[in-house]
Scaffold this active site. Sequence first.
Site, PDB file in Angstrom:
ATOM      1  N   CYS A 120       1.173  -1.200  -0.167  1.00  0.00           N
ATOM      2  CA  CYS A 120      -0.259   0.207  -0.382  1.00  0.00           C
ATOM      3  C   CYS A 120       0.635   1.065   0.084  1.00  0.00           C
ATOM      4  O   CYS A 120       1.310   1.931   0.849  1.00  0.00           O
ATOM      5  CB  CYS A 120      -0.594  -0.071   1.259  1.00  0.00           C
ATOM      6  SG  CYS A 120      -2.572   1.127   1.121  1.00  0.00           S
ATOM      7  N   CYS A 132      -0.597   4.322   1.661  1.00  0.00           N
ATOM      8  CA  CYS A 132      -0.513   4.358   3.430  1.00  0.00           C
ATOM      9  C   CYS A 132       1.151   4.187   3.139  1.00  0.00           C
ATOM     10  O   CYS A 132       1.373   5.248   4.828  1.00  0.00           O
ATOM     11  CB  CYS A 132      -0.393   2.479   3.824  1.00  0.00           C
ATOM     12  SG  CYS A 132      -1.482   2.187   2.877  1.00  0.00           S
ATOM     13  N   ASP A 133       2.108   3.015   3.135  1.00  0.00           N
ATOM     14  CA  ASP A 133       3.787   3.664   3.231  1.00  0.00           C
ATOM     15  C   ASP A 133       4.500   4.305   3.064  1.00  0.00           C
ATOM     16  O   ASP A 133       5.981   4.666   2.854  1.00  0.00           O
ATOM     17  CB  ASP A 133       4.511   2.052   3.664  1.00  0.00           C
ATOM     18  CG  ASP A 133       3.202   1.584   4.470  1.00  0.00           C
ATOM     19  OD1 ASP A 133       2.828   1.973   5.626  1.00  0.00           O
ATOM     20  OD2 ASP A 133       3.065  -0.276   4.217  1.00  0.00           O
TER      21      ASP A 133
END
Length: 306
Positions: A134, A137-138
């Site tokens: 992701c 997200c990261d």
Amino acid sequence: MPTHSLLIIGGGPAGYTAAIYASRAGLAPILYQGPQPGGQLTTTTLVENYPGFPDGIQGPAMMETFRKQAEHFGTQIRIGTATSIDCSRTPYRVTIDGQETLATKTLIIATGSSPKWLGLPSEQAFLGRGVSSCATCDGFFFKNQDVAVVGGGDSAAEEALHLSKLCSKVYLLVRKNTMRASFIMQQRLKKTPHISILWNTEVLEVFGKQAVEAVQVVHNITQVQQKLSLKALFVAIGHRPNTQFTQPHLTLDPLGYIQTRPGTAETNIPGIFAAGDVQDHRYRQAVTAAGSGCMAALEAERFLHQ
Ligand code: NDP
């Protein structure tokens, strides 16, 4: 066999949010956590994009707060995975781990989806330490670093474009000499200077000490190998929605996700609702999953009071 008002299947943000709403509404829900209690967020580290946590929060800790909040209002949280449902009669029947069968008037399915992985031992070893599924997200953790994305579909294209705004260089590793991604996405990739597409390229191994430092790739026609120095590998080769146990009752879309009536959590079966990634391949965020879990609980409550 007692008939429950509401069963919730899935212990990620969608399932727990549904549980918080439903238990506050007095529906006495029972939630089965599934094979990965806490859901996909338990495989990430710092979550910085969930509102309400200005300094971010670790994914597993965040899911612990969700669980506690659901329990606080009286949700019964149980260990177990739904293995089949029977919607041919009411109350509906849900079988857990192929053994225990429960009867319920309503059901919320929030079983999420699972990212597909390459299947390399070194990939799994660096999960959460540079290997991620992701970029939204990261990606932020790899600002001004070199990274790579694996895949040739729209997800890989989106991840690469997102990362190109943060990272100094983005390798896009495509195993064929063509991409499945839509024409417009491919055009955008080609116009973005930080993105370098390596065609016919497959990952052989991920290297590093504490975290990812490089990946070994091979050109699958010439067999020439090279080592790319980078800090993160984003695997974007598709997701598998966890819907097998719903068959043959629930209608799925062509990608295998549960089809909900637009703008609602309703499935094709009255009283059965779906929330979170199991019905959403587009946004796949904790906050959108939580929002749809709330919708599903409100709809279950309305259904029960009808
Ligand atoms: P897709 O199934 O479309 O693409 C998967 C990609 O990963 C393919 O290029 C495939 O290669 C590659 N791949 C699969 N396995 C491996 C492997 N082991 N090693 C290397 N590469 C591999 O998945 P997506 O998640 O990209 O998209 C799913 C659906 O969601 C699609 O319909 C897509 O259009 C949609 N979507 C739409 C978006 C949007 O509209 N903004 C954003 C994201 C997704 P190969 O082609 O060789 O099989």
